[in-house]
Enzyme design. Structure first.
Site, PDB file in Angstrom:
ATOM      1  N   LYS A 110       0.870  -1.136   0.050  1.00 30.46           N
ATOM      2  CA  LYS A 110      -0.151  -0.061  -0.038  1.00 30.46           C
ATOM      3  C   LYS A 110       0.842   1.243  -0.039  1.00 30.46           C
ATOM      4  CE  LYS A 110      -3.771  -2.425   2.145  1.00 30.46           C
ATOM      5  NZ  LYS A 110      -4.497  -2.589   3.309  1.00 30.46           N
ATOM      6  N   GLN A 143      -4.847  -1.210   9.371  1.00 31.64           N
ATOM      7  CA  GLN A 143      -4.729  -2.735   9.085  1.00 31.64           C
ATOM      8  C   GLN A 143      -5.563  -3.883   9.993  1.00 31.64           C
ATOM      9  OE1 GLN A 143      -3.775  -3.260   5.765  1.00 31.64           O
ATOM     10  NE2 GLN A 143      -4.133  -5.443   6.104  1.00 31.64           N
ATOM     11  N   ASP A 181     -11.151   2.721   3.803  1.00 30.12           N
ATOM     12  CA  ASP A 181     -11.487   1.352   3.781  1.00 30.12           C
ATOM     13  C   ASP A 181     -13.020   1.128   3.604  1.00 30.12           C
ATOM     14  OD1 ASP A 181      -9.435  -0.561   3.836  1.00 30.12           O
ATOM     15  OD2 ASP A 181      -9.307  -0.242   6.074  1.00 30.12           O
TER      16      ASP A 181
HETATM   17  N1  GUN Z   1      -7.152  -6.843   6.042  1.00 35.22           N
HETATM   18  C1  GUN Z   1      -7.343  -7.534   4.870  1.00 35.22           C
HETATM   19  N2  GUN Z   1      -7.936  -6.639   4.117  1.00 35.22           N
HETATM   20  C2  GUN Z   1      -7.982  -5.374   4.569  1.00 35.22           C
HETATM   21  C3  GUN Z   1      -8.368  -4.474   4.101  1.00 35.22           C
HETATM   22  O1  GUN Z   1      -8.872  -4.153   3.035  1.00 35.22           O
HETATM   23  N3  GUN Z   1      -8.338  -3.120   4.860  1.00 35.22           N
HETATM   24  C4  GUN Z   1      -7.885  -3.263   6.259  1.00 35.22           C
HETATM   25  N4  GUN Z   1      -7.883  -1.882   6.918  1.00 35.22           N
HETATM   26  N5  GUN Z   1      -7.292  -4.615   6.615  1.00 35.22           N
HETATM   27  C5  GUN Z   1      -7.486  -5.611   5.980  1.00 35.22           C
END
Ligand code: GUN
Length: 300
Positions: free
Chosen positions: A52, A96, A119
């Protein structure tokens, strides 16, 4: 039987990111900022966060990373989220998941300013999506799936869509998005009585269960579009690890009309849509017009 069209998520994600990069490059003032918070040392999460950060910087955005020890207290994590909420250089905040067990994920996610919730997990955004409010921030993975479906160029209206999986992150928002496109939507899950027959009725089959290759080609309607959200690591007979989806690709590709591969299908779209959401929150905060794609009836 002829082979299905392969849906190239990598190419679509590159196109979306390219467009975002062009937009960011001509901004005269500050750049959009994305803050990512990682608690603990889960190896998969570390990889996701690294990717990311790299993608954020590649499109010219400002990336802020906070890595906290696994034993961080809830009070300290909430204080960090509030600090990021108040930081005017931050347009998007992502914590996350999964968080270590002693932390309440719902509380943490719902402490994020809904206007910075890139998100789309905050209850305000989930609620907006549920009622079809176009100002909703939409979770990145289902958003990416919808962009891939729209990209195929076929009308989604009236199509039978089956979403296998009912998570808050993928299954439920995916169903809401497909409904917003006037699909007839079924959400199936582990307790669904006749999963095979339900899947066979789908013109659009979205697999988001997190179980390696559990959907065989025999469950796919001839000509259907198959979107495989699963990213599962398995060990091959030769002892190597391999990424596979929730769909048994080799059999499904013989039957489907179009299918996403794993890797290279949905995966790259998740980060692309994260950047799109960050651009969106930036544009709203700065009062400038957002470039496409937008959602809920507007082209994406
Ligand atoms: N863990 C797995 N996929 C995601 C996501 O799309 N966003 C976040 N914040 N954590 C994750």
């Amino acid at each position: 039987m002829s082979q299905a069209t392969l849906i190239d998520g990598k190419a679509t994600a590159a196109r979306v990111c390219g467009r975002i990069g062009e937009f960011v490059a001509i901004l005269s003032g500050r750049k959009p900022g994305l803050a990512v918070v990682l608690v603990g040392e889960d190896p998969a999460s570390q990889v996701y966060v690294r990717n990311k950060k790299r993608s954020t910087e590649e499109v010219g955005m400002f990336s802020i990373e906070h890595k906290l020890p696994a034993e961080t207290s809830e009070t300290d994590l909430l204080a960090l989220v509030q600090q990021l909420n108040a930081d005017s250089s931050v347009d998007g905040i992502l914590v996350q998941l999964p968080l270590p067990k002693h932390l309440n994920s719902n509380l943490v996610v719902n402490t994020i300013d809904p206007g910075k919730d890139v998100d789309g997990f905050h209850v305000v955004n989930a609620g907006k999506l549920a009622v079809g409010d176009p100002t909703a921030l939409v979770p990145c993975t289902p958003f990416g799936c919808l962009v891939l479906l729209r990209d195929l160029g076929k009308s989604l209206s009236g199509q039978e869509a089956v979403v296998v999986g009912r998570s808050n992150i993928v299954g439920k928002p995916m169903a809401a998005l497909l409904l917003s496109q006037s699909c007839t939507v079924t959400i199936a899950h582990s307790r669904t009585k006749n999963l095979a027959a339900t899947c066979r009725g789908a013109d659009i089959l979205v697999a988001a269960v997190g179980r390696s290759e559990m959907i065989p080609g025999g469950w796919v309607k001839p000509g259907a579009t198959v979107i495989d959200v699963g990213i599962n690591r398995i060990e091959t007979e030769s002892g190597k690890t391999q990424l596979v989806g929730d769909v048994h690709f080799d059999s499904a590709v013989q039957v489907a009309g179009a299918i996403t591969p794993v890797p290279g299908g949905v995966g790259p779209m998740t980060i692309a849509m994260l950047l799109q959401n960050t651009l969106r929150t930036f544009c709203i905060r700065e009062g400038v017009a957002e470039p496409e794609p937008t959602l809920l009836g507007v082209p994406c």
